[in-house]
Design a protein around this motif. Sequence first.
Motif, PDB file in Angstrom:
ATOM      1  N   LEU A 261      14.201  -3.344 -12.283  1.00 51.19           N
ATOM      2  CA  LEU A 261      13.487  -2.895 -11.093  1.00 51.19           C
ATOM      3  C   LEU A 261      13.216  -1.393 -11.206  1.00 51.19           C
ATOM      4  O   LEU A 261      14.114  -0.635 -11.579  1.00 51.19           O
ATOM      5  N   PHE A 262      11.983  -0.991 -10.891  1.00 50.00           N
ATOM      6  CA  PHE A 262      11.577   0.404 -11.045  1.00 50.00           C
ATOM      7  C   PHE A 262      11.052   0.980  -9.736  1.00 50.00           C
ATOM      8  O   PHE A 262      10.436   0.268  -8.937  1.00 50.00           O
ATOM      9  N   ASP A 263      11.266   2.277  -9.564  1.00 49.14           N
ATOM     10  CA  ASP A 263      10.795   3.020  -8.401  1.00 49.14           C
ATOM     11  C   ASP A 263       9.400   3.561  -8.706  1.00 49.14           C
ATOM     12  O   ASP A 263       9.237   4.454  -9.529  1.00 49.14           O
ATOM     13  N   LEU A 264       8.390   3.011  -8.026  1.00 47.33           N
ATOM     14  CA  LEU A 264       7.010   3.454  -8.205  1.00 47.33           C
ATOM     15  C   LEU A 264       6.537   4.270  -7.003  1.00 47.33           C
ATOM     16  O   LEU A 264       5.347   4.342  -6.721  1.00 47.33           O
ATOM     17  N   GLY A 265       7.461   4.875  -6.296  1.00 45.29           N
ATOM     18  CA  GLY A 265       7.118   5.672  -5.123  1.00 45.29           C
ATOM     19  C   GLY A 265       7.373   4.893  -3.853  1.00 45.29           C
ATOM     20  O   GLY A 265       8.515   4.673  -3.476  1.00 45.29           O
ATOM     21  N   TRP A 266       6.308   4.432  -3.233  1.00 47.03           N
ATOM     22  CA  TRP A 266       6.438   3.695  -1.977  1.00 47.03           C
ATOM     23  C   TRP A 266       6.621   2.198  -2.183  1.00 47.03           C
ATOM     24  O   TRP A 266       6.700   1.445  -1.215  1.00 47.03           O
ATOM     25  N   TYR A 267       6.659   1.755  -3.418  1.00 43.94           N
ATOM     26  CA  TYR A 267       6.815   0.330  -3.704  1.00 43.94           C
ATOM     27  C   TYR A 267       7.508   0.176  -5.056  1.00 43.94           C
ATOM     28  O   TYR A 267       7.552   1.104  -5.858  1.00 43.94           O
ATOM     29  N   PRO A 268       8.071  -1.015  -5.319  1.00 43.26           N
ATOM     30  CA  PRO A 268       8.773  -1.233  -6.582  1.00 43.26           C
ATOM     31  C   PRO A 268       7.884  -1.913  -7.620  1.00 43.26           C
ATOM     32  O   PRO A 268       6.851  -2.484  -7.295  1.00 43.26           O
ATOM     33  N   GLY A 269       8.342  -1.840  -8.844  1.00 46.36           N
ATOM     34  CA  GLY A 269       7.757  -2.611  -9.925  1.00 46.36           C
ATOM     35  C   GLY A 269       8.886  -3.377 -10.594  1.00 46.36           C
ATOM     36  O   GLY A 269       9.982  -2.841 -10.768  1.00 46.36           O
TER      37      GLY A 269
ATOM     38  N   PHE B 169      -1.129  -1.557   7.855  1.00 47.25           N
ATOM     39  CA  PHE B 169      -1.052  -2.437   6.706  1.00 47.25           C
ATOM     40  C   PHE B 169      -1.867  -1.880   5.542  1.00 47.25           C
ATOM     41  O   PHE B 169      -2.993  -1.450   5.722  1.00 47.25           O
ATOM     42  N   SER B 170      -1.290  -1.839   4.368  1.00 52.55           N
ATOM     43  CA  SER B 170      -1.975  -1.340   3.175  1.00 52.55           C
ATOM     44  C   SER B 170      -2.595  -2.492   2.409  1.00 52.55           C
ATOM     45  O   SER B 170      -1.926  -3.473   2.131  1.00 52.55           O
ATOM     46  N   LEU B 171      -3.865  -2.354   2.057  1.00 50.97           N
ATOM     47  CA  LEU B 171      -4.579  -3.450   1.408  1.00 50.97           C
ATOM     48  C   LEU B 171      -4.497  -3.463  -0.100  1.00 50.97           C
ATOM     49  O   LEU B 171      -4.844  -4.457  -0.711  1.00 50.97           O
ATOM     50  N   ASN B 172      -4.089  -2.399  -0.727  1.00 53.85           N
ATOM     51  CA  ASN B 172      -3.954  -2.465  -2.176  1.00 53.85           C
ATOM     52  C   ASN B 172      -2.942  -1.438  -2.632  1.00 53.85           C
ATOM     53  O   ASN B 172      -2.533  -0.560  -1.899  1.00 53.85           O
ATOM     54  N   SER B 173      -2.522  -1.558  -3.868  1.00 61.16           N
ATOM     55  CA  SER B 173      -1.463  -0.694  -4.369  1.00 61.16           C
ATOM     56  C   SER B 173      -1.889   0.767  -4.448  1.00 61.16           C
ATOM     57  O   SER B 173      -1.053   1.646  -4.375  1.00 61.16           O
ATOM     58  N   ALA B 174      -3.185   1.039  -4.570  1.00 62.11           N
ATOM     59  CA  ALA B 174      -3.620   2.434  -4.580  1.00 62.11           C
ATOM     60  C   ALA B 174      -3.299   3.082  -3.237  1.00 62.11           C
ATOM     61  O   ALA B 174      -2.888   4.233  -3.175  1.00 62.11           O
ATOM     62  N   GLN B 175      -3.447   2.352  -2.159  1.00 60.62           N
ATOM     63  CA  GLN B 175      -3.111   2.878  -0.833  1.00 60.62           C
ATOM     64  C   GLN B 175      -1.610   3.043  -0.696  1.00 60.62           C
ATOM     65  O   GLN B 175      -1.133   3.943  -0.025  1.00 60.62           O
ATOM     66  N   ASN B 176      -0.840   2.176  -1.316  1.00 58.08           N
ATOM     67  CA  ASN B 176       0.623   2.249  -1.228  1.00 58.08           C
ATOM     68  C   ASN B 176       1.176   3.474  -1.929  1.00 58.08           C
ATOM     69  O   ASN B 176       2.293   3.876  -1.685  1.00 58.08           O
ATOM     70  N   LYS B 177       0.419   4.058  -2.851  1.00 56.38           N
ATOM     71  CA  LYS B 177       0.886   5.197  -3.622  1.00 56.38           C
ATOM     72  C   LYS B 177       0.860   6.511  -2.839  1.00 56.38           C
ATOM     73  O   LYS B 177       1.355   7.490  -3.305  1.00 56.38           O
ATOM     74  N   LYS B 178       0.253   6.509  -1.660  1.00 54.90           N
ATOM     75  CA  LYS B 178       0.140   7.747  -0.888  1.00 54.90           C
ATOM     76  C   LYS B 178       1.471   8.430  -0.733  1.00 54.90           C
ATOM     77  O   LYS B 178       2.487   7.839  -0.600  1.00 54.90           O
TER      78      LYS B 178
END
Length: 163
Positions: free
Chosen positions: A50-58, A154-163
Amino acid sequence: MEKESSTSWQACGAAHVAVYGTLRAGGVNDIARLQPGIVCRGRTQLTGSLFDLGWYPGLSLNGTQTVLAEVYPMSDALEQAMDRIEGLWPQDMGEYRKRVLTLPVMCCDGSQQPLAVLVYEAMPATVQHAPCIAASDWLQWFEGKGVQHPDTAFSLNSAQNKK
């Protein structure tokens, strides 16, 4: 044009999805926002890193760490909405791929059964420079960081989640 986009989308064929990050109950992209009234079928353990990608995991399915995932029933419409969040549709952003795994699921009724589940796995380039998380529950780990996602919408895609 709309018809062309929908014909290029492909369902994975699994009847369930295993979510381990922002799509979990209580996450910024809680799956119930995509399908109101959806009921968790149970929980499973994914194996990988499990990895920390900022506001979401990978999640890379290479590794030995166990990662908690909630399992939900899935329709084609729900899968397509999740593909949008994970940056796979309508344009593939190259962050995730879809994998169908058969895993033992501890169902909410106390039974255990093997189910074919869709898992969104992070691509190697996505996690290459990301810190590994030494926790099995990403949502609990993220809440423990003491930060709040800057968007409550609600965020519609991972680019928005990266904020």
